[in-house]
Design a protein around this motif. Structure first.
Motif, short mmCIF file in Angstrom:
data_model
loop_
_atom_site.label_atom_id
_atom_site.label_comp_id
_atom_site.label_asym_id
_atom_site.label_seq_id
_atom_site.Cartn_x
_atom_site.Cartn_y
_atom_site.Cartn_z
N GLY A 93 9.36 84.98 2.06
CA GLY A 93 8.05 83.91 1.98
C GLY A 93 7.98 83.59 3.40
N HIS A 94 6.68 83.29 3.92
CA HIS A 94 6.45 82.75 5.01
C HIS A 94 5.57 81.61 5.00
N CYS A 156 9.01 78.72 10.29
CA CYS A 156 9.04 79.03 8.89
C CYS A 156 10.05 78.25 8.15
N PHE A 158 11.08 78.65 5.16
CA PHE A 158 11.70 79.42 3.99
C PHE A 158 13.20 79.70 4.49
N HIS A 161 15.10 81.23 7.55
CA HIS A 161 14.10 81.96 8.56
C HIS A 161 13.88 81.25 9.84
N MET A 165 12.27 82.70 13.20
CA MET A 165 10.64 82.36 12.85
C MET A 165 10.45 80.92 13.48
#
Ligand code: CO
Length: 172
Positions: A93-94, A156, A158, A161, A165
């Motif tokens: 998921g992002h 992100c 999630f 991440h 990210m």
């Protein structure tokens, strides 16, 4: 952008030559469409503030394609996050989460991990704005006003991440 500026200039020229019918007719032939542009507005300080549109992608390799955004204070920001991978949001998921200055990323990520029921957005003041959590093939857009001048982190949220990210959102 250049085109809209030209249209605005020609609109001003038209307005200032309103009493000269011959010239107005001639110019209106050259520029038949002089529809009003709403993308440029004027704020209280008489500074021109426009809207800026960004897009960012996230992939199955846990990577955003951008590490930095630059905007002006008070600018309207439209940001589209697109997941260009194929994996489901339950496993890859992002989202795009803009964090208040001074937020400790590791601490925030730990809280986010525990907020699964809220798509990994924990309660509190750390989140300025965030997109939905999406999976492969999906995209989502948010609009918001740029916060005060400064450098902000985006991540992100999630689980696992944020290390890869993440990036900077710079307000000038
Ligand atoms: Co992610």
């Amino acid at each position: 952008m250049k085109k809209s500026v030209l249209i605005i200039i020609s609109a001003v020229v038209l307005a200032s030559c309103g009493t000269n019918e011959t010239k107005s007719k001639k110019e209106s032939k050259e520029t038949p469409e002089t529809e009003s542009k709403k993308e440029v507005t004027v704020d209280k300080n008489d500074q021109t503030v426009d809207e800026v549109k960004f897009s960012i992608t996230g992939n199955d390799m846990m990577k955003f394609d951008k590490e930095e955004f630059k905007v002006k204070e008070g600018q309207k920001v439209s940001l589209t996050l697109k997941h260009i991978g194929e994996m489901k949001k339950e496993v890859m998921g992002h989202n795009w989460v803009l964090l208040a200055q001074g937020t400790d990323l590791a601490e925030f990520a730990t809280k986010a991990m525990a907020a699964k029921d809220n798509n990994y957005i924990p309660e509190g003041d750390a989140v300025i704005v965030h997109t939905d959590l999406i999976g492969g093939g999906e995209s989502t857009t948010i609009t918001f006003d740029a916060p005060k001048k400064g450098t902000y982190d985006f991540i992100c949220s999630f689980p696992g991440h944020y290390g890869l990210m993440k990036g900077k959102f710079i307000v000038e």
